[in-house]
Motif scaffolding. Structure first.
Motif, PDB file in Angstrom:
ATOM      1  N   VAL A  82      39.573  49.082  27.410  1.00  0.00           N
ATOM      2  CA  VAL A  82      38.384  49.641  28.054  1.00  0.00           C
ATOM      3  C   VAL A  82      37.610  48.550  28.802  1.00  0.00           C
ATOM      4  N   LEU A  85      53.139  44.550  23.568  1.00  0.00           N
ATOM      5  CA  LEU A  85      51.790  44.372  23.007  1.00  0.00           C
ATOM      6  C   LEU A  85      51.660  43.015  22.330  1.00  0.00           C
ATOM      7  N   TYR A 136      48.111  50.838  39.531  1.00  0.00           N
ATOM      8  CA  TYR A 136      48.138  52.116  38.805  1.00  0.00           C
ATOM      9  C   TYR A 136      47.919  53.294  39.757  1.00  0.00           C
ATOM     10  N   SER A 147      41.750  40.181  28.330  1.00  0.00           N
ATOM     11  CA  SER A 147      43.038  40.579  28.900  1.00  0.00           C
ATOM     12  C   SER A 147      43.595  41.822  28.222  1.00  0.00           C
ATOM     13  N   TYR A 178      42.586  45.394  19.195  1.00  0.00           N
ATOM     14  CA  TYR A 178      43.632  44.599  19.834  1.00  0.00           C
ATOM     15  C   TYR A 178      43.091  43.206  20.177  1.00  0.00           C
ATOM     16  N   TYR A 200      38.023  57.394  26.581  1.00  0.00           N
ATOM     17  CA  TYR A 200      37.242  56.311  27.190  1.00  0.00           C
ATOM     18  C   TYR A 200      38.054  55.351  28.064  1.00  0.00           C
ATOM     19  N   PRO A 201      39.274  54.957  27.616  1.00  0.00           N
ATOM     20  CA  PRO A 201      39.996  53.972  28.426  1.00  0.00           C
ATOM     21  C   PRO A 201      40.373  54.508  29.802  1.00  0.00           C
ATOM     22  N   CYS A 232      41.891  44.135  26.300  1.00  0.00           N
ATOM     23  CA  CYS A 232      40.992  45.252  26.007  1.00  0.00           C
ATOM     24  C   CYS A 232      41.257  46.415  26.960  1.00  0.00           C
ATOM     25  N   GLN A 287      36.001  53.475  31.448  1.00  0.00           N
ATOM     26  CA  GLN A 287      36.235  52.142  32.013  1.00  0.00           C
ATOM     27  C   GLN A 287      37.685  51.760  31.768  1.00  0.00           C
ATOM     28  N   GLN A 288      38.368  51.332  32.820  1.00  0.00           N
ATOM     29  CA  GLN A 288      39.812  51.131  32.714  1.00  0.00           C
ATOM     30  C   GLN A 288      40.143  49.650  32.536  1.00  0.00           C
ATOM     31  N   GLY A 289      40.725  49.324  31.399  1.00  0.00           N
ATOM     32  CA  GLY A 289      41.182  47.946  31.174  1.00  0.00           C
ATOM     33  C   GLY A 289      42.637  47.836  31.564  1.00  0.00           C
ATOM     34  N   THR A 290      42.871  47.784  32.877  1.00  0.00           N
ATOM     35  CA  THR A 290      44.251  47.901  33.363  1.00  0.00           C
ATOM     36  C   THR A 290      45.111  46.679  33.080  1.00  0.00           C
ATOM     37  N   THR A 291      44.494  45.563  32.682  1.00  0.00           N
ATOM     38  CA  THR A 291      45.319  44.395  32.381  1.00  0.00           C
ATOM     39  C   THR A 291      45.905  44.468  30.975  1.00  0.00           C
ATOM     40  N   SER A 292      45.497  45.493  30.217  1.00  0.00           N
ATOM     41  CA  SER A 292      45.962  45.611  28.845  1.00  0.00           C
ATOM     42  C   SER A 292      47.239  46.425  28.775  1.00  0.00           C
ATOM     43  N   LEU A 293      48.217  45.935  27.999  1.00  0.00           N
ATOM     44  CA  LEU A 293      49.418  46.737  27.802  1.00  0.00           C
ATOM     45  C   LEU A 293      49.103  47.968  26.968  1.00  0.00           C
ATOM     46  N   LEU A 294      48.034  47.885  26.194  1.00  0.00           N
ATOM     47  CA  LEU A 294      47.640  49.050  25.405  1.00  0.00           C
ATOM     48  C   LEU A 294      47.139  50.171  26.311  1.00  0.00           C
ATOM     49  N   PHE A 295      46.548  49.809  27.440  1.00  0.00           N
ATOM     50  CA  PHE A 295      46.131  50.801  28.429  1.00  0.00           C
ATOM     51  C   PHE A 295      47.357  51.571  28.894  1.00  0.00           C
ATOM     52  N   GLU A 296      48.414  50.819  29.174  1.00  0.00           N
ATOM     53  CA  GLU A 296      49.653  51.427  29.649  1.00  0.00           C
ATOM     54  C   GLU A 296      50.279  52.287  28.567  1.00  0.00           C
TER      55      GLU A 296
END
Lengths: 346, 45, 407
Positions: free
Chosen positions: A123, C206, B20, A119, A146, C134-135, A121, C139-148
């Motif tokens: 990447v 986070l 997004y 959830s 994380y 990379y994010p 990650c 590859q996009q980890g869109t469920t991550s708040l860190l992505f946002e």
């Protein structure tokens, strides 16, 4: 199977980002209730049967080709101290003494049905495979760690000592072996059948049957059935789980549900914040414009008033001057008459 | 190929990715729309 | 000094002579301390990138985030909030009298975020992959708040860069490019506020994933709101605080407009910060009551929580109010520092002190001196770059050639 599934997911992500909204025929269950991959595998760990021989640790070390520990697996003194996972130990057996008798607990990644690591990650390096394993793809990992912050079971470890290509390390449920039709190393090596591999649904049935059959032997709780939304590893114990170091306060909320609220606010902010801010800007601009107009108007009025006043003063002055002129003329006239009269008189 | 999504995680990955893209498109549209909305005001000024 | 700002060539020469040129004394104690920090920081940088994280940090598998996340990222981002608060006040809410404060605030924010990104390069295991984005690319980890958070920080850094471009463009005399950059102000300001709202709050969010690790007094479903609201107070206080610092060191560089508008700005900001802290206090209390955590207050962690809440939220709220009522500049500056410390304390509490509170003390994280030294090194570099820019370019004063262009 698992590889094609991952390819599919990758494609799905790519398709999504290429803007094919709605083109993807993926559909969740109509009730939006997710129960996990059907027929996925898991392991039931019957803690009451574990004798602490550490065969599982040794097998794990062998099948994953990890460096050998300094103390041999037969050295029981290792069990005296509580140990944690390390980058070279994916599974650990810990001993705790309850009512005078030792209890051994084998721990490893629990392979959550809804993994917290996946959830969080950014990447998308973690995948819950349909066979039950949660696997990690080191080729995309940025090393933000994380996943380690998020994991409620404190499972993932990191190769801090590696300066250039450190990776996150954790148990893989022997996913490569499962693909070949082999059992996970630890399960295969267990001499007491404390570990049973099978379909998770079947394992739950077995566990329930055991509790029912031997109520005096087991605590009436299958750890992992609901914890954090459920895990592929299930545990049976003779003593309360919290007494042997397993947290019972984690709750049953699946990890993605913990952040979904915050995630759902994001598009609302994106949609409505610019509307609000542009509105504020428009109002401020309008206020300035009105203020400027009023100022201009006020100036115009003031100027007009001044001008009127000046004109009035001028008119009055002119009037006065005119009257004065008339008066003077009259006086002159009168003087003239007077002079003429006096001339006549004289 | 079985396209059914079985986990909340996979479902959210799918919906969030779409969200997004939608947000990006929206922000670009917003700029254009604001121009359209205020264009004549500015011409009058 | 005044004639230097118009000539880049002179500026470059100054740079070659060293940052410390403004001090008439070449070897003041401050210069020596700065030199030592830079030297140690450089050595530790080499150590970090050749020997790995394990060689310089005390990070463990249970404490994967330390000083560089807790201080550099969490506090750096919060304290750089002056950029979006000031530009929003000036350009969106019609507070034109704050115009002269926008440039210093935006510049500080830009440098602050740049520092955050550099710190992250130290912190992540594979900085090369962070540089290659990379994010977002691979590859996009869109469920991550860190992505946002990552996406917003990346975009906001670009926005801040564009907002800053008029400064060097005026300095270099590129009129056309500068006018294009100025035309973008409204769009950039709105985008900046949207992005700031999102990532300031998401930094708090986070930790939503770890209810079992963060102490219940700090863990709350409202974490995102806490972080956003407190970032406003932090931003306002930082503008007051920096203004005071800059005033001492750079008075000669400050234009008439800046100096005239500075006093009313301090009072306005103090009033705003007081009001924001008043609301922040309320949402924090709602946090306690929503989790029904009152019974945790009479515990050691509870006392520590109250120190933060009463000493660094309620007290500055009150002091800012008194300061703005009595037009007491000294009190306001003191309170600004108090608020800044409070925000740092809050971020450290959440990411380090109250995180993993269930673990025995022996397993807890205490930063190594090298981690702290590298954080100090980052802040020092930030100050030096800021100094370099403001002593040469039109930041605190208006460029004589561009005065009439200001709206």
């Amino acid at each position: 199977m698992s590889i094609s599934r991952r390819k599919f997911l990758g494609w799905m992500g790519a398709a999504g980002l290429a803007g094919s909204l709605g083109a993807e025929p993926a559909h969740g269950a109509s009730t939006r209730e997710f129960t996990g991959h059907p027929d996925s595998y898991g392991v039931l760990h019957d803690i009451t049967r574990c004798v602490g021989c550490r065969s599982c640790e040794e097998a794990c070390n062998t099948v994953n080709e990890l460096p050998k520990p300094t103390k041999p697996y037969t050295d029981e003194s290792v069990l005296d101290k509580k140990r944690k996972f390390t980058a070279t130990e994916y599974t650990i057996v810990n001993k705790s003494v309850q009512n005078g008798s030792p209890i051994f607990l084998k721990t490893q990644c629990n392979h959550c049905l809804e993994p917290a690591c996946a959830s969080v990650c950014f990447v998308n390096a973690f995948q819950k495979l349909p066979n039950g394993a949660v696997v990690y793809d080191a080729s995309v990992c940025v090393g933000c760690r994380y996943c380690m912050v998020a994991c409620p079971f404190e499972v993932p470890t990191y190769e801090y000592e590696d300066p250039y290509t450190p990776e996150v390390v954790k148990c893989t449920l022997c996913a490569p072996r499962l693909e070949k039709g082999l059992l996970p190393g630890c399960v295969e090596s267990c001499p007491t059948e404390s570990l049973i591999f099978g379909k998770r649904d079947d394992l739950l049935k077995i566990a329930r049957a055991r509790i029912e059959k031997y109520p005096e032997r087991y605590v009436d709780h299958i750890y992992g059935e609901h914890e954090m939304g459920g895990t592929s590893w299930l545990y049976l114990s003779g003593v309360p789980f919290k007494d042997i170091g397993m947290r019972e306060d984690l709750g049953n909320t699946p990890a993605p549900a913990l952040t979904s609220g915050a995630l759902h606010v994001i598009p609302m902010v994106v949609a409505l914040w610019p509307v609000f801010l542009a509105g504020m800007y428009g109002m401020a601009k309008r206020r300035d414009k009105v203020a400027a107009e009023e100022k201009t108007k006020a100036i115009a009025i003031a100027v007009e008033q001044t001008e009127n006043k000046a004109a009035e003063t001028l008119a009055r002055a002119m009037d006065k001057a005119k009257k004065e002129k008339e008066n003077i003329l009259k006086r002159v006239e009168r003087a003239k008459e007077k002079a003429a009269k006096s001339k006549e008189d004289s | 190929m079985d396209n059914t999504i079985h986990t909340l995680q996979d479902f959210m990955l799918h919906t969030e990715s779409n969200t997004y893209i939608l947000m990006g498109v929206y922000l670009v549209c917003m700029v254009g729309f604001w121009k359209f909305l205020t264009q004549k005001d500015e011409e009058q000024d | 000094m005044s004639e230097q700002k118009n000539s880049p060539a002179q500026g470059m020469t100054d740079a070659a002579l060293g940052f410390m040129r403004d001090d008439n004394q070449k070897f003041s104690p401050l210069t020596i301390v700065t030199g030592i920090i830079l030297l140690v920081g450089t050595i530790l940088t080499i150590l970090r990138f050749t020997q790995g994280l394990g060689a310089v940090t005390n990070l463990t598998d249970t404490h994967p985030w330390g000083m560089w996340i807790g201080f550099d990222l969490m506090c750096g981002v919060a304290l750089a909030a002056g950029g979006y608060t000031t530009s929003a006040a000036c350009y969106l809410f019609g507070m034109k009298k704050y115009h002269s404060a926008v440039r210093p605030a935006i510049l500080t924010a830009f440098l602050g975020y740049a520092m955050v990104v550099v710190s992250l390069l130290y912190d992540v295991g594979r900085p090369d992959r962070l540089i290659l984005a990379y994010p977002f690319v691979v590859q996009q980890g869109t469920t991550s708040l860190l992505f946002e958070v990552g996406l917003c920080v990346l975009l906001y850094l670009t926005v801040l860069f564009l907002e800053c471009t008029p400064i060097p463009l005026e300095w270099l005399g590129f009129r056309k490019a500068r006018n294009i950059a100025v035309k973008l102000t409204l769009t950039l300001t709105i985008l900046g506020v949207v992005l700031s709202t999102l990532h300031q709050s998401s930094l708090g969010a986070l930790f939503l994933i770890a209810p079992s690790k963060l102490h219940p007094l700090w863990y709350s479903p409202y974490l995102a709101v806490f972080f956003f609201v407190s970032s406003i107070a932090a931003g306002l206080s930082m503008v007051i605080f920096e203004g005071a610092l800059s005033h001492k060191a750079l008075h000669h560089r400050m234009g008439k407009a800046y100096l005239e508008e500075h006093q009313p700005l301090i009072f306005g900001y103090a009033k705003a910060a007081s009001l924001v802290l008043f609301g922040y206090f309320m949402v924090k209390v709602v946090g306690i009551t929503a989790g029904d955590n009152w019974h945790l207050l009479p515990t050691p962690y509870g006392v520590w929580f109250l120190v933060e809440l009463l000493g660094f939220v309620a007290l500055p709220c009150f002091l800012f109010a008194v300061g703005s009522r009595n037009k007491d500049v000294g009190l306001i500056k003191f309170t600004a520092v108090l608020t800044v410390i409070g925000i740092v304390l809050n971020r450290l509490n959440i990411s380090i002190i109250a995180f993993n509170w269930h673990l025995p003390l022996a397993e807890r994280y205490i930063p190594s001196w090298m981690e702290i030294a590298l954080s100090v090194y980052m802040v020092t570099c930030l100050i030096l770059v800021f100094r370099f820019i403001v002593t040469r370019m039109p930041v605190f004063d208006e460029h004589p050639d561009f005065k009439e262009h200001h709206e």
